[in-house]
Design a protein around this motif. Sequence first.
Motif, PDB file in Angstrom:
ATOM      1  N   LEU A   1       0.836  -1.194   0.000  1.00 61.71           N
ATOM      2  CA  LEU A   1       0.000   0.000   0.000  1.00 61.71           C
ATOM      3  C   LEU A   1       0.869   1.240   0.000  1.00 61.71           C
ATOM      4  O   LEU A   1       1.945   1.256   0.595  1.00 61.71           O
ATOM      5  CB  LEU A   1      -0.919   0.010   1.217  1.00 61.71           C
ATOM      6  N   ARG A   2       0.397   2.277  -0.646  1.00 64.15           N
ATOM      7  CA  ARG A   2       1.118   3.551  -0.692  1.00 64.15           C
ATOM      8  C   ARG A   2       0.423   4.550   0.228  1.00 64.15           C
ATOM      9  O   ARG A   2      -0.806   4.562   0.329  1.00 64.15           O
ATOM     10  CB  ARG A   2       1.134   4.134  -2.103  1.00 64.15           C
ATOM     11  N   ASN A   3       1.236   5.365   0.885  1.00 68.70           N
ATOM     12  CA  ASN A   3       0.709   6.413   1.742  1.00 68.70           C
ATOM     13  C   ASN A   3       1.483   7.685   1.468  1.00 68.70           C
ATOM     14  O   ASN A   3       2.683   7.712   1.714  1.00 68.70           O
ATOM     15  CB  ASN A   3       0.831   6.015   3.214  1.00 68.70           C
ATOM     16  N   PRO A   4       0.831   8.677   0.891  1.00 67.44           N
ATOM     17  CA  PRO A   4      -0.595   8.794   0.621  1.00 67.44           C
ATOM     18  C   PRO A   4      -1.008   7.987  -0.608  1.00 67.44           C
ATOM     19  O   PRO A   4      -0.171   7.575  -1.407  1.00 67.44           O
ATOM     20  CB  PRO A   4      -0.774  10.293   0.351  1.00 67.44           C
ATOM     21  N   VAL A   5      -2.310   7.789  -0.737  1.00 70.09           N
ATOM     22  CA  VAL A   5      -2.847   7.085  -1.903  1.00 70.09           C
ATOM     23  C   VAL A   5      -2.415   7.853  -3.145  1.00 70.09           C
ATOM     24  O   VAL A   5      -2.587   9.068  -3.221  1.00 70.09           O
ATOM     25  CB  VAL A   5      -4.388   6.999  -1.818  1.00 70.09           C
ATOM     26  N   PRO A   6      -1.842   7.174  -4.137  1.00 70.06           N
ATOM     27  CA  PRO A   6      -1.263   7.870  -5.289  1.00 70.06           C
ATOM     28  C   PRO A   6      -2.251   8.529  -6.237  1.00 70.06           C
ATOM     29  O   PRO A   6      -1.934   9.514  -6.875  1.00 70.06           O
ATOM     30  CB  PRO A   6      -0.472   6.771  -5.998  1.00 70.06           C
ATOM     31  N   ILE A   7      -3.443   7.979  -6.358  1.00 66.75           N
ATOM     32  CA  ILE A   7      -4.460   8.535  -7.252  1.00 66.75           C
ATOM     33  C   ILE A   7      -5.777   8.524  -6.484  1.00 66.75           C
ATOM     34  O   ILE A   7      -6.181   7.495  -5.949  1.00 66.75           O
ATOM     35  CB  ILE A   7      -4.595   7.710  -8.550  1.00 66.75           C
ATOM     36  N   GLY A   8      -6.452   9.655  -6.460  1.00 70.88           N
ATOM     37  CA  GLY A   8      -7.629   9.819  -5.625  1.00 70.88           C
ATOM     38  C   GLY A   8      -8.785   8.886  -5.912  1.00 70.88           C
ATOM     39  O   GLY A   8      -9.527   8.526  -5.011  1.00 70.88           O
ATOM     40  N   ASP A   9      -8.983   8.466  -7.164  1.00 74.00           N
ATOM     41  CA  ASP A   9     -10.142   7.630  -7.475  1.00 74.00           C
ATOM     42  C   ASP A   9      -9.819   6.142  -7.528  1.00 74.00           C
ATOM     43  O   ASP A   9     -10.602   5.343  -8.011  1.00 74.00           O
ATOM     44  CB  ASP A   9     -10.807   8.084  -8.776  1.00 74.00           C
ATOM     45  N   VAL A  10      -8.660   5.752  -6.998  1.00 75.33           N
ATOM     46  CA  VAL A  10      -8.292   4.346  -6.883  1.00 75.33           C
ATOM     47  C   VAL A  10      -8.344   3.984  -5.404  1.00 75.33           C
ATOM     48  O   VAL A  10      -7.863   4.728  -4.549  1.00 75.33           O
ATOM     49  CB  VAL A  10      -6.883   4.085  -7.466  1.00 75.33           C
ATOM     50  N   VAL A  11      -8.944   2.842  -5.092  1.00 72.17           N
ATOM     51  CA  VAL A  11      -9.138   2.415  -3.712  1.00 72.17           C
ATOM     52  C   VAL A  11      -8.061   1.401  -3.330  1.00 72.17           C
ATOM     53  O   VAL A  11      -7.799   0.460  -4.067  1.00 72.17           O
ATOM     54  CB  VAL A  11     -10.541   1.778  -3.551  1.00 72.17           C
ATOM     55  N   GLN A  12      -7.455   1.594  -2.167  1.00 68.13           N
ATOM     56  CA  GLN A  12      -6.505   0.628  -1.613  1.00 68.13           C
ATOM     57  C   GLN A  12      -7.201  -0.168  -0.512  1.00 68.13           C
ATOM     58  O   GLN A  12      -7.895   0.413   0.317  1.00 68.13           O
ATOM     59  CB  GLN A  12      -5.288   1.334  -0.996  1.00 68.13           C
ATOM     60  N   GLU A  13      -7.001  -1.477  -0.510  1.00 66.48           N
ATOM     61  CA  GLU A  13      -7.554  -2.350   0.530  1.00 66.48           C
ATOM     62  C   GLU A  13      -6.447  -3.260   1.029  1.00 66.48           C
ATOM     63  O   GLU A  13      -5.786  -3.931   0.227  1.00 66.48           O
ATOM     64  CB  GLU A  13      -8.676  -3.223  -0.045  1.00 66.48           C
ATOM     65  N   PRO A  14      -6.222  -3.325   2.338  1.00 68.11           N
ATOM     66  CA  PRO A  14      -5.204  -4.258   2.840  1.00 68.11           C
ATOM     67  C   PRO A  14      -5.679  -5.703   2.711  1.00 68.11           C
ATOM     68  O   PRO A  14      -6.822  -6.011   3.027  1.00 68.11           O
ATOM     69  CB  PRO A  14      -5.038  -3.853   4.307  1.00 68.11           C
ATOM     70  N   LEU A  15      -4.809  -6.554   2.201  1.00 66.55           N
ATOM     71  CA  LEU A  15      -5.112  -7.981   2.101  1.00 66.55           C
ATOM     72  C   LEU A  15      -4.565  -8.743   3.304  1.00 66.55           C
ATOM     73  O   LEU A  15      -5.159  -9.695   3.765  1.00 66.55           O
ATOM     74  CB  LEU A  15      -4.510  -8.570   0.823  1.00 66.55           C
ATOM     75  N   PHE A  16      -3.403  -8.329   3.778  1.00 71.63           N
ATOM     76  CA  PHE A  16      -2.786  -8.978   4.921  1.00 71.63           C
ATOM     77  C   PHE A  16      -1.753  -8.037   5.502  1.00 71.63           C
ATOM     78  O   PHE A  16      -1.321  -7.098   4.843  1.00 71.63           O
ATOM     79  CB  PHE A  16      -2.140 -10.322   4.533  1.00 71.63           C
TER      80      PHE A  16
END
Length: 175
Positions: free
Chosen positions: A58-73
Motif C-alpha cells: 500500500l502507498r501512503n498517501p494514496v497515489p491517485i484519488g479515485d483508486v481504492v486501496q484495501e489491505p489484504l494482509f
Amino acid sequence: MLVRPGLDVDAALQEDVGGAQDVLALVGGVPHVEADGLYRELLSGLWRGDIDLLVGALRNPVPIGDVVQEPLFGDRLAVVARPGHPLAVARGLTPEALARHAWVVPRAGAPTRTQIDAFFADLPEGGPESLIEAGSILFMREYLSLGDVLGCISAAQADAEIAKVLLIALDVRAD
C-alpha cells in the motif's frame, strides 16, 4: 492492493492472500495476468482500465484519488543477510551498527525504502554510505551471498529465503 473502482473483489478479500498461489486464486480464469512490473506503470494501467487489480504494498498517501486501496494482509520488514554474516549472532542491532554495512534496497519512493530511510533518519550521517537500488529479491539474495551486505524485504518474502537457508534474518532493535 489497489482495485479499479467497480471491480468486485469482496469474496477474494475474505481470504488471507499472501503468495503466488493466493494471487492465482484471485485471478482464477482471467485470460491475461501481468505478474510484475514497475509500480508507476502498473498504476497507470490500472487507472486507464487496462488492469483490473494490482496486488502490492500500500502507498501512503494514496497515489491517485479515485483508486481504492484495501489491505489484504499485514506484514513487517526483515533485515536479511547471508548465512555466516558477522552480524548473524548479534542481538538488538541498532541503526548505527547496521549503517556500517552496505545495503541492497528498493528504489526511492517504494514503501519499503521509505521505511528504511526513516529507520536511519536520525543518524548524523543519514544512513549507510553504500546503497544499491534493486527491486528484485533474486538479485538481492545473490548479491548478499557475495559479502557482508544487508538487505530489507517483507518478512513474508524473507520466510521462503530463510527456510531454504539462502538468507538469515538479523535481530534488529525496534524502538
